[in-house]
Design an enzyme around this catalytic site. Structure first.
Site, mmCIF file in Angstrom:
data_model
loop_
_atom_site.group_PDB
_atom_site.id
_atom_site.type_symbol
_atom_site.label_atom_id
_atom_site.label_comp_id
_atom_site.label_asym_id
_atom_site.label_seq_id
_atom_site.Cartn_x
_atom_site.Cartn_y
_atom_site.Cartn_z
ATOM 1 C CG ASP A 191 10.608 -2.320 9.882
ATOM 2 O OD1 ASP A 191 11.832 -2.337 9.693
ATOM 3 O OD2 ASP A 191 9.845 -3.218 9.520
ATOM 4 C CG ASP A 240 7.007 -4.145 6.297
ATOM 5 O OD1 ASP A 240 8.068 -4.423 5.708
ATOM 6 O OD2 ASP A 240 6.625 -2.976 6.483
ATOM 7 C CG ASP A 264 11.855 -6.910 6.356
ATOM 8 O OD1 ASP A 264 13.007 -6.497 6.113
ATOM 9 O OD2 ASP A 264 10.851 -6.177 6.349
#
Length: 607
Positions: free
Chosen positions: A18, A335, A339
């Site tokens: 990310d 997070d 995911d």
């Protein structure tokens, strides 16, 4: 969370990360505000609501009528949407520092609103549509102090703009037909600076409306017929340590890909700044492009693409599978609850310890306590170190045990009247070396250049054919040296059987010490001064072995137990000389292995 992940992370060949909070500091601040009238610079850092809003006269803006005086209605309208369509809050601690409660993106636009002078006082929220990564917007129905009701929407421009039919004019009050081209130009300009972009829209409604279901709906759901208010360009500074970690990962032959929900131009600018790509023309993929590609088409290009923009959590699984189809060992960060499937699919799922949900942490193999990309790179280096040390320990233990077996086997085959070592003496040497010499290799620091090697093939066995050959040769050399000392002491030096056997045990102990130094470096030469330092416990354990061996040889109470006997300095010199020759012989074997099978460096596989 799972010890087996130590091996996997040491062989990672691709990291999918990310952006927000992992590659960046997650301390967002509004830097630019764009309205129909003009562009405004916003000063100030962090979450303190202090800073100036200043007019900027950019050449490509031909829509304004001159610099505004003070805070104009268009800026106030933008700030009002960002403040009221918001779930964050900021508080001032006792030490005077401002603390954010909520998401950093929302905190940034809330602080912008406070700088303009907008707050929640007197407003009442009737209902809301929470932000969702699939819809990419948040919407509220809010009631002002006079009882009038408004729809406020904030989100990605491509989610907000299609819902708008009008835009606020330069005076901040009148409406004019929407000009999509204008907003697209501003978005591209903000994105080119690496800014994250949030769009704001509004619409006044009847006072009796209490639900979005009572309003006209867009084809994909949610409010429509809105008025475009403006854009906020938000900066999230890259972590300096993440920039360095990306460089080190790439030097280690590990590809790093950024997967973000930001606009593609924003993602490109950040990727270039952080060293993820080397050129602004590097290939990128958006979520929409991913959806139009088959799995086979994605697999064809996935190893050359390191920037993914406007993606959703569902896209992460496809990216992981496409990489794994090439044999890549993939580490994936995440997070959110959505995911979790991608983290489960990845070879190493990495959850964020600070902003990650409990579901994500449960699905992950590793949890980052600091949400920092640099920690992943350090974990890979640590995984490589631990894997190396496991191999070093096995490489040390197998030949030493093999040598003992070879000594006894040779005595039986050749029918010697006396064994070079009694069973109780074999037990002694096993006991003392297990307690002492086996421990230092587990504490070995990482070898120089551990991150310049190419990622390990996960299908590679723990001990390759090269290392198994080395195990056999070292077993043979150490066994022959032990037999040679026994025969020399018994036949040439004229020592007693107990002394000759004690000499054989001493040779085996010193030979293992010599081999221990050679095992400190698996492939590199150990004929270097570095072999003598960086591991203090090595010397403590060698000292402990020598003391125990002296007790074995010279303590009277040990002689009847182990049938040992004292030996003279000539025997010590013979054993030490053969141990040194053994060390040099093993180094010659390592040199031959390096010439025949040079290690694969990261440069050969760097992407």
């Amino acid at each position: 969370r799972q010890m087996a992940a130590v091996e996997s992370i040491g062989s990672v060949s691709t990291i999918c990360s990310d952006k927000t909070g992992t590659l960046t500091q997650n301390e967002m601040t509004v830097r630019e505000a764009v309205t129909r009238h003009a562009v405004y610079d916003v000063s100030g850092t962090g979450y303190a609501p202090t800073g100036d809003i200043s007019f900027v006269d950019y050449d490509f803006l031909h829509y304004h009528n001159g610099p505004p005086s003070g805070l104009t209605a268009d800026v106030r309208a933008l700030a009002q949407v960002m403040t009221l369509c918001n779930d964050a809050d900021i508080k001032r601690d006792s030490d005077g520092r401002w603390r954010l409660i909520g998401e950093p993106t929302e905190g940034a636009v809330l602080v912008f609103g406070r700088k303009v002078g907008i707050n929640h006082f007197g407003w009442n929220r009737v209902v809301e549509i929470p932000f969702d990564s699939a819809t990419k917007y948040m919407a509220t129905i809010s009631e002002d102090p006079d009882g009038d009701r408004w729809i406020y929407v904030k989100g990605a421009l491509d989610a907000v703009l299609p819902r708008c039919t009008t835009q606020i004019g330069p005076d901040g009050r009148t409406l004019e037909p929407i000009d999509p081209e204008y907003w697209e130009v501003q978005m591209e300009w903000l994105a080119s600076q690496g800014l994250r972009i949030l769009a704001a829209a509004q619409h006044d409604i009847e006072d009796h409306i209490v639900s979005f279901d009572e309003l006209e709906q867009a084809p994909n759901g949610g409010p429509t017929g809105l008025t475009m208010v403006g854009l906020c360009g938000i900066v999230d500074p890259p972590r300096p340590e993440a920039i360095q970690a990306i460089a080190e990962a790439r030097n280690a032959g590990i590809a790093v890909s950024m997967i973000t929900g930001d606009h593609v131009d924003t993602a490109k600018a950040i990727a270039l700044e952080m060293g993820l790509v080397d050129s602004p023309d590097a290939p990128t993929l958006t979520g929409k492009q991913l959806e139009q590609m088959s799995d086979a088409e994605l697999a064809d290009v996935v190893r050359n693409v390191h920037v993914y923009a406007r993606t959703s959590p569902e896209h992460k699984i496809r990216i992981v599978r496409a990489l794994q189809s090439h044999g890549e060992v993939v580490a994936m960060t995440g997070d959110g609850v959505n995911d979790a499937p991608a983290l489960t699919q990845a070879d190493v799922g990495v959850a964020m310890g600070i902003k990650g949900t409990e579901a994500t942490k449960e699905a992950a193999n590793i949890v980052l306590a600091d949400d920092n990309f640099a920690t992943i790179e350090r974990a890979i280096a640590e995984g490589r170190r631990i894997y190396d040390n496991i191999r070093k320990a096995i490489m040390f233990m197998l030949p030493t045990n093999g040598a003992q077996g070879l000594v006894l086997l040779a005595a039986i085959i050749f029918g010697w009247a006396a064994l070079p070592m009694r069973p109780v003496q074999v037990l002694w040497i096993n006991m003392v070396t297990s307690v002492t010499l086996s421990l230092p290799l587990a504490m070995e620091p990482a070898e120089d250049g551990v991150m310049s090697r190419a990622p390990r093939d996960p299908k590679q066995p723990l001990l390759s054919g090269k290392f198994l050959t080395r195990v056999l040769i070292v077993s043979l050399l150490l066994g022959l040296a032990t037999i040679a000392v026994f025969q020399w002491a018994l036949q040439i030096a004229g020592l007693s059987l107990a002394q000759a056997q004690s000499a054989a045990v001493t040779m085996l102990a010193l030979g293992q010490v010599a081999y221990l130094f050679s095992c400190r470096f698996l492939d590199r030469s150990s004929i270097t001064t570095k072999v003598f330092y960086n591991n203090p416990i090595l010397w403590y354990m060698i000292g402990a072995l020598v003391v125990l061996q002296l007790v074995f040889l010279y303590a009277p109470f040990m002689h009847p137990v182990f049938q040992s006997a004292a030996i003279g300095w000539r025997v010590w010199l013979m054993c030490a000389s053969l141990a040194l020759l053994l060390f040099l012989g093993i180094e010659c074997i390592k040199l031959f292995d390096r010439l025949r099978n040079p290690p694969v460096l990261a440069e050969a596989v760097r992407r």
